[in-house]
Enzyme design. Structure first.
Site, mmCIF file in Angstrom:
data_model
loop_
_atom_site.group_PDB
_atom_site.id
_atom_site.type_symbol
_atom_site.label_atom_id
_atom_site.label_comp_id
_atom_site.label_asym_id
_atom_site.label_seq_id
_atom_site.Cartn_x
_atom_site.Cartn_y
_atom_site.Cartn_z
ATOM 1 N N GLY A 15 -7.335 15.008 17.758
ATOM 2 C CA GLY A 15 -7.009 14.178 18.917
ATOM 3 C C GLY A 15 -5.561 13.730 18.971
ATOM 4 O O GLY A 15 -4.881 13.620 17.945
ATOM 5 N N ARG A 19 -3.329 6.247 23.027
ATOM 6 C CA ARG A 19 -3.089 4.799 23.038
ATOM 7 C C ARG A 19 -2.165 4.351 21.899
ATOM 8 O O ARG A 19 -1.667 3.229 21.918
ATOM 9 C CB ARG A 19 -4.428 4.056 22.967
ATOM 10 C CG ARG A 19 -5.150 4.009 24.315
ATOM 11 C CD ARG A 19 -6.478 3.301 24.193
ATOM 12 N NE ARG A 19 -7.513 4.173 23.642
ATOM 13 C CZ ARG A 19 -8.762 3.784 23.363
ATOM 14 N NH1 ARG A 19 -9.101 2.521 23.552
ATOM 15 N NH2 ARG A 19 -9.636 4.629 22.887
ATOM 16 N N THR A 85 -16.171 16.711 20.530
ATOM 17 C CA THR A 85 -16.472 16.760 19.101
ATOM 18 C C THR A 85 -17.408 17.912 18.757
ATOM 19 O O THR A 85 -17.283 18.523 17.679
ATOM 20 C CB THR A 85 -17.084 15.434 18.648
ATOM 21 O OG1 THR A 85 -18.181 15.100 19.521
ATOM 22 C CG2 THR A 85 -16.047 14.314 18.710
ATOM 23 N N ASN A 383 27.918 -5.077 -22.721
ATOM 24 C CA ASN A 383 28.014 -6.003 -21.597
ATOM 25 C C ASN A 383 29.054 -5.500 -20.603
ATOM 26 O O ASN A 383 30.191 -5.187 -20.996
ATOM 27 C CB ASN A 383 28.409 -7.403 -22.074
ATOM 28 C CG ASN A 383 28.326 -8.422 -20.953
ATOM 29 O OD1 ASN A 383 27.265 -8.964 -20.671
ATOM 30 N ND2 ASN A 383 29.447 -8.693 -20.299
#
Length: 487
Positions: A15, A19, A85, A383
């Site tokens: 499908g 919408r 379907t 560091n």
């Protein structure tokens, strides 16, 4: 020789989903780590079907490509024209050999369906020896859904689409969930008898039930325990509602395994994520993709992790990470960005306003703040000073920087790759390092400072700065100190 008893799953995914108002096929819209179609395929996986067929139509190439990624064993079958379907299932069966067995048909837009519900449904169908079984649910509001119509004995009489239903039938609250099980041989025969005499002019798969019942074949209804599992999706409003429901289900599941989720309503965890016991997930956090959070780790608040591993005892606070690895007891953030290929070893630190990419940061090493570390290897217990940039790109190629173990780099350093800083080396603040630094050396790469005395008094006379300088000079004279000295 009798035919083997097989299970076939048919997923209806042809499908358009008008919408949704999207160029993306409806079944490909995402929902917490999977597409709608992906969720349906996952729900059917425990059936161990011998064959899985996905009927594609709108956006067929996109859906096929997605199947290659998530379900390479599934076979896409094209329904060029969406004629209902029943027509879709007939096309799917035409692609299969004429064998016996069970056919399970599932709509491609029911993402909350649980695997255990599907398994129980198919088991009930096969145990009853039914020709066809429909999964039903009792819902508070059946608007827009097909209704289950029973006879006076409570047996299934027919399934009616809302647009074809009478007012009395529309008042029913038992609905068709769009999930069916059929005996393959009897389904094939019934599909050949379908009519298009309905409001849509389509072949309805649901009409098979009435045809089988009229032929004296046993048909059945199996009710889902939780109607929420059967909810479909027709637009983005419904998609958002499903997302919230799935969020709540996922969060509840993790909390029941021993995970602390401090604000479940603002925590979104994909179904593909794993979280260890005693982990703490703070508010406004999204865990996406194949992210893994270890035991006792802290993630959040205000954090998004995508395909990222956070080991036990680590913390990631107010940060964003994609394709990264955060080692045991390491710390990230706040306001850090770990890009793909970032790897922090045990007790490493990436701090505030630090960005990393393809960077390996060794055990106990720290990049505390305001730095970019890209295409780099940093050893153990080093560091990196504030405002450091690993200059990795020459406009054509990326180059690598290596910082050794127990190194100390100064603030506002630029490491112009390719370059190496040895173990135990130091670099001075403000340096631009363009050559290798030997182990234990101090690298200083900056211009000589030069002070021009009295410049402000001569060049900016009459300004507030000049007045402040004048007063400071007078104070220095009164104290006996040279006027040029200061902080």
């Amino acid at each position: 020789m009798p035919q083997p008893h097989l299970r076939t799953v048919v997923v209806l995914a042809a499908g358009e989903g008008k919408r949704m108002r999207s160029s993306l096929p409806k079944v490909l819209h995402p929902l917490l780590g999977r597409t709608l179609l992906g969720h349906v395929l996952a729900a059917a996986e425990p059936l161990a079907a011998d064959r899985t067929v996905v009927v594609v139509g709108h956006g067929a190439d996109q859906v096929r490509a997605h199947l290659t990624e998530v379900a390479p064993g599934a076979s896409p079958v094209l329904q060029e024209r969406q004629l209902g379907t029943g027509h879709a299932v007939r096309i799917a069966l035409d692609a299969l050999p004429d064998t016996a067995g069970t056919v399970v048909v599932i709509n491609g837009d029911v993402p909350l369906l649980r695997p255990q519900t599907v398994a129980a449904f198919v088991e009930a169908h096969e145990s009853a020896g039914a020709a066809a079984t429909v999964l039903a649910a009792e819902v508070p509001d059946p608007t827009g859904l097909g209704r289950i119509v029973r006879d006076v004995q409570g047996r299934l009489e027919q399934i009616v689409e809302e647009r074809d239903a009478t007012p009395q039938q529309r008042a029913l609250r038992e609905i068709n969930a769009g999930i069916y099980a059929f005996d393959l041989a009897r389904l094939r025969e019934a599909l050949g008898k379908l009519s298009t005499d309905n409001d849509q002019g389509e072949e309805y798969l649901t009409d098979v039930f009435a045809l089988l019942r009229d032929a004296g074949e046993p048909v059945a209804v199996h009710c889902a325990a939780d109607h929420v599992e059967t909810l479909g999706c027709n637009d983005r409003v419904e998609l958002a509602a499903l997302r919230r429901l799935l969020r709540d289900r996922v969060n509840e599941g993790w909390m029941r395994t021993g995970v602390s989720i401090l604000d479940p309503h603002t925590t979104w965890i994909d179904v593909t994520v794993s979280v260890g016991r005693d982990a703490v997930i703070d508010q406004n956090t999204q865990l996406q993709g194949v992210t893994s959070v270890g035991e006792g780790a802290l993630v959040g608040p205000d954090t998004t992790l995508v395909d990222t591993v956070v080991a036990e005892g680590a913390s990631v606070v107010r940060s964003h990470a994609v394709g990264a690895e955060v080692g045991p007891q390491a710390s990230v953030g706040p306001y850090a960005y770990l890009r793909p290929g970032s790897r922090l070893a045990r007790k490493a630190k990436v701090g505030t306003f630090v960005e990393t990419k393809k960077a390996s940061i060794g055990e106990g090493s720290k990049v505390p703040h305001l730095s970019y570390v890209g295409d780099a290897t940093i050893g153990e217990h080093s560091n990196i000073g504030a405002a450091t940039v690993f200059v990795n790109y020459d406009g054509v190629r990326k180059h690598h920087t290596t910082i050794g173990s127990h190194a100390r780099t100064g603030a506002d350093n630029m490491f112009v790759a390719p370059v190496r800083v040895g173990d135990g080396a130091y670099t001075a603040a403000g340096s631009v390092i363009v050559a290798d630094v030997p182990p234990g050396a101090m690298a200083v790469a900056r211009g000589q400072q030069r002070n021009v005395d009295g410049w402000v008094l001569h060049k900016r006379a009459g300004t507030d700065a000049a007045e402040a300088a004048r007063r400071a000079g007078e104070d220095a004279s009164d104290s006996g100190a040279p006027a040029s000295e200061g902080d």
